[in-house]
Design a protein around this motif. Structure first.
Motif, short mmCIF file in Angstrom:
data_model
loop_
_atom_site.label_atom_id
_atom_site.label_comp_id
_atom_site.label_asym_id
_atom_site.label_seq_id
_atom_site.Cartn_x
_atom_site.Cartn_y
_atom_site.Cartn_z
N GLU A 173 -9.09 2.69 -4.94
CA GLU A 173 -7.59 1.82 -5.37
C GLU A 173 -7.13 1.25 -4.38
N THR A 206 -6.54 -2.54 -5.01
CA THR A 206 -5.03 -3.18 -5.10
C THR A 206 -4.65 -4.33 -3.82
N ALA A 261 -0.17 0.26 -9.13
CA ALA A 261 -1.30 1.33 -9.23
C ALA A 261 -0.46 2.66 -9.41
N LYS A 302 -1.55 7.19 -10.06
CA LYS A 302 -2.38 8.24 -10.12
C LYS A 302 -1.96 9.40 -10.67
N THR A 326 -6.92 7.01 -11.78
CA THR A 326 -6.14 6.10 -11.16
C THR A 326 -6.03 4.88 -12.22
N GLU A 327 -4.79 4.44 -12.46
CA GLU A 327 -4.67 3.11 -13.30
C GLU A 327 -4.37 1.95 -12.17
N ILE A 328 -5.10 0.78 -12.26
CA ILE A 328 -4.66 -0.62 -11.56
C ILE A 328 -4.34 -1.18 -12.60
N SER A 348 3.25 6.10 -7.01
CA SER A 348 3.08 4.65 -7.71
C SER A 348 3.29 3.58 -6.52
#
Ligand SMILES: Cc1ncc(C[n+]2csc(CCOP(=O)(O)OP(=O)(O)O)c2C)c(N)n1
Lengths: 287, 570
Positions: B24, B28, B40, B42, B55-57, B374
């Motif tokens: 991540e 990023t 990002a 998590k 985790t979202e990016i 975040s």
């Protein structure tokens, strides 16, 4: 030396006539005066209890905080301004009961402060319940059948944790108390002084007479650098030894270890550090 | 042909300890360096190994700074990954992973599953650890990030490692790029995103760093705290600045000690803070009341997580507003700030120090796990806009710490600065600071302490109105929901609906009532079960907000979720 330096005018003292607190108050004023410490250089920190009212009968800086919580602010005050002499003072309930955890960790941190515990083996302000140092069998309106818990042994605990200065005095002996306070305050590092103190209102067992009969001074041959011997002495509970039990002068203080005084000796409280450029650089590094 | 335009959501999901966080971080940073906007966040379980974390990016042409429900690219790193995020995948989701991580019975034909033998390739390079770097290479390759940007970043990231390890990482990157190249050709995926070179100069920080940087800007030189998720990041951040910024950072034995130390530090002339979460703050409450009585400033960063008790240690909630508001016995003023944007984390924490010093009251910075964990790119924070305002005076011989004054604020001296004596007492006290039971004086002292609230109210931060000034519907939120509500509303494209965001929740701004009276319909969005801001608004204005969008399962709101819930009301 003029101990009146620390006297306040028209105060209404909340202690009972004959209370051991009076001699501790006078002894401390005397010790400070003899050490040449001025009221503006001293902060008295206390918790809550009859003993913890002592700073109000002093002309000096005062931080009278919460029950059991004198040591954390005392540690922080010394760390923010090491030029100040800092003494944390409270009763046995406050320091050994409510604040017990802070005592353990103050010993570990080793700030250059002195702790004076007025140990009357009872809760005075709340009118006579058992304290952590009450003797087995001590009866109170709460401990109806008498205390059955083993009394807390502050000296043995402190020595086991390698505290840098561990001592006990009896408030009935003012001259010795003055001497002990002087030693403790001048000692560099954390100093714990347990002061045996009669409570004329709520402790009819551990009286002046009782303490006289149940204490003795450590022999001149006692070597305070001998930790095992000191521990052995601290375990004596039949007749309480008095004097400096243990010393470890080689420990670094919390202030020294804190990292903020390694290069710059100016107290944090007086530092005017220009941060903007450094902060810009730090923010820039997040690119 | 799969074409993704302007806003792509990538999710990495696997077990704790698999290095998701490293990927991540790498991704990023290199995406940002390539001129893309990144966001990002998590969600993770309270464990060190195993479980399922994700985790979202989000990578986008326009700035987006909130959690999306949708997944465009999923990288499953463990067998349970797909199950963990199954509600978020759709036939449009591209799943890139190895066969072993696709659960049996998963209808591969319905989805686009691309089998890449990460582990095997990683072993060829020198060990499973390299599979993460191959993965980072694939994603970077798909977004056409210049290979040397990733290589340079890794060299820097692993600068303390041996030459051999660096070399292997570079090999892993190369492998990843080859795979990406292949995918772009054979799978016919296309990413249509704009790059903005200015983004390269923006900073990438998370909420914990924003709060920590704000503390430094506010002159913080003392932090005493006890570790507790999600507040620990701030303690770690400030501890690392010990040398450069001369911050004394101490891990206290408990939260009781932490706050009592912080109060002691302010008393002696320091600028101190504590960082904690609900349970730890509960232990601080007697100390909070002490600060109220001593009129000693203190800054409290309270990072919320779901309770009661230990609750969900690593998850998020906005359920401690009531706690911050009513904590502490007795009556005394306080201030509660609640950052929405990362920038708020910085400027509000900085402001907290000045407010605490000026009014001699506790000031809260109320965040939550979602805010703290975040991160996204923002323009560099403007240090020159910040000030460290010290309100300490030099005392004279007749100094009285609690002198009764017109506005209730007694000039604050510290020991050793001037000739006066500084006496503070947790008992009721006289002007000098000594214990008293003079009950008339008691009344005066209570009035004096409460009087400060009047001055505090004069500089309350106004809520931010986003959207049309003439609205028919008003969505109301506070703290960390700022971006998610804003983005949801942008998606709805309703001229008649605006958003009112509070970043100071106590005292509430006097205009609150006017904002509400103007609207036909108000809708509250809160990450809690009992609408705590709603209750506070009602208490202050008498107006009840009946439409509520509340979430309290431990997760943050997603854009899609807020949008669909708003649609029901609009
Ligand atoms: C949190 C809290 N619990 C309880 C009390 C009530 N209380 C005040 S003093 C005290 C004990 C006093 O005993 P000690 O510390 O031995 O001091 P002494 O009065 O005997 O000098 C107690 C229980 C309090 N003030 N705060």
């Amino acid at each position: 030396m003029n101990s009146q330096l620390f006297d306040t005018d028209n105060i209404d003292i909340a202690w009972c006539p004959g209370c051991g607190n009076f001699s501790i108050l006078n002894a401390l004023k005397q010790a400070l005066a003899e050490l040449g410490i001025k009221p503006e250089e001293l902060v008295l920190v206390s918790g809550i209890g009859q003993a913890a009212k002592i700073p109000h009968y002093f002309k000096t800086h005062v931080f009278n905080g919460l029950h059991g919580r004198a040591l954390p602010p005392a540690t922080a005050i010394k760390a923010v301004n090491p030029d100040l002499t800092v003494i944390a003072e409270s009763g046995d309930g406050d320091m050994y009961g409510e604040g017990g955890n802070h005592l353990l960790h103050a010993i570990r941190r080793n700030p250059d402060i002195t702790t004076i515990v007025h140990n009357n083996m009872v809760y005075g302000l709340t009118k006579g319940q058992a304290s952590p140092t009450s003797q087995i069998g001590f009866r109170t309106p709460v401990q109806v059948k008498g205390v059955f818990e083993n009394p807390f042994n502050p000296l043995a605990m402190a020595i086991s944790m390698d505290a840098s200065f561990v001592a006990r005095v009896f408030a009935g002996d003012i001259a010795q108390t003055v001497e002990m306070f002087k030693k403790a305050i001048s000692h560099k590092g954390y100093a714990l002084v347990d002061v045996l103190q009669p409570c004329v209102s709520y402790n009819k067992v551990n009286t002046y007479q009782w303490f006289k009969e149940h204490t003795y001074y450590l022999e001149d041959s006692h070597d305070p650098l001998d930790r095992l011997k000191a521990f052995e002495k601290a375990l004596e509970m039949e007749k309480f030894p008095l004097g400096v039990f243990y010393l470890n002068p080689s420990k670094k203080t919390f202030e020294e270890n804190s990292g903020v005084y390694q290069e710059n000796k100016i107290p944090l409280s007086r530092r005017k550090t220009e941060r903007k450029e450094k902060l810009k650089a730090l923010i820039h590094s997040k690119k | 042909m799969n074409k993704f335009k302007d806003d792509i959501s990538i999710v990495l999901c696997g077990e704790a300890g698999q290095g998701i966080q490293t990927v991540e971080r790498i991704l990023t940073h290199v995406l940002k360096l390539s001129g893309f906007n990144v966001f990002a966040t998590k969600e993770y379980m309270s464990r060190i190994r195993g479980g399922s974390n994700s985790t979202e990016i989000r990578v986008s042409s326009k700035k987006v700074s909130s959690l999306a429900q949708r997944i465009d690219i999923l990288i499953p790193l463990s067998k349970s990954a797909i199950e963990h995020v199954k509600r978020r995948i759709s036939p449009y989701t591209i799943i890139i992973g190895e066969k072993e991580n696709i659960p049996e019975g998963f209808p591969v034909e319905k989805y686009r599953v691309i089998d890449v033998a990460f582990s095997k390739m990683a072993s060829d390079i020198g060990g499973r650890v390299y599979s993460n770097i191959i993965g980072a290479g694939v994603i970077s390759g798909l977004f056409k990030v210049k290979e040397e940007i990733l290589r340079d970043y890794l060299k820097q990231h692993f600068s303390k490692k041996s030459e051999d390890i660096i070399q292997r990482n570079i090999e892993a990157v190369k492998k990843g790029y080859e795979i990406a190249e292949d995918l772009l050709n054979t799978e016919r995926i296309e990413f249509d995103l704009q790059r903005d070179p200015r983004i390269r100069d923006e900073i990438l920080i998370n909420g914990a760093e924003a709060v920590g940087l704000g503390a430094l800007a506010g002159g913080c030189n003392f932090i005493s705290s006890y570790p507790m998720s999600p507040s620990t990041g701030v303690l770690v951040f400030l501890s690392q600045q010990m040398n450069d910024f001369e911050v004394l950072a101490e891990q206290a034995e408990d939260e009781i000690s932490a706050i009592n130390m912080a109060i002691g530090a302010w008393y002696a002339g320091g600028r101190a803070m504590v960082t904690t979460s609900g349970g730890g703050f509960s232990l601080m409450i007697e100390g909070l009341s002490l600060a109220g009585m001593l009129e000693t400033p203190v800054v409290i960063h309270l990072a919320q997580r779901p309770g009661p008790a230990t609750g969900l240690p690593t998850r998020t909630e906005q359920a401690d507003l009531d706690l911050a508001l009513y904590a502490g016995h007795g009556e005394f003023p306080r201030i509660i700030l609640a950052p929405g944007k990362l920038e708020d984390g910085f400027y509000l924490t900085q402001r907290a120090f000045n407010l605490a010093d000026k009014y001699q009251v506790p000031v809260f910075v109320l965040t939550d796990q979602y805010f703290i964990d975040s991160y996204y790119n923002i323009p560099a924070l403007e240090v020159d806009k910040t000030t460290i305002d010290s309100h300490i005076i030099k005392t004279d011989k007749n100094y009285q710490r609690y002198r009764l004054t017109e506005n209730g604020i007694s000039p604050r001296g510290i020991p050793g600065h001037g000739e006066g004596l500084v006496v503070v007492d947790s008992d009721e006290h006289d002007e000098e600071g000594h214990i008293t039971e003079d009950l008339e004086l008691r009344t005066q002292m209570v009035n004096k302490r409460l009087k400060k609230l009047e001055s505090i109210k004069k500089e309350v931060l106004a809520p931010e109105l986003i959207g049309n000034k003439n609205y028919k519907n008003l969505v109301i939120g506070w703290g960390s929901t700022y971006h998610v509500v804003k983005e949801s509303l942008e998606g709805l494209k309703r001229e008649d609906t605006s958003f009112l965001h509070f970043k100071q929740v106590y005292p509430l701004h006097p205009e609150t009532e006017r904002f509400l009276q103007k609207t036909e319909k108000a809708i509250l969005v809160e990450n809690n079960a009992t609408a705590q801001l709603g209750k506070l608004i009602k208490l202050n204005t008498g107006l009840e907000i009946e439409n509520k969008i509340l979430k309290y399962n431990g997760l943050a709101f997603t854009v899609e979720e807020v949008r669909s819930n708003l649609e029901k009301y609009l």
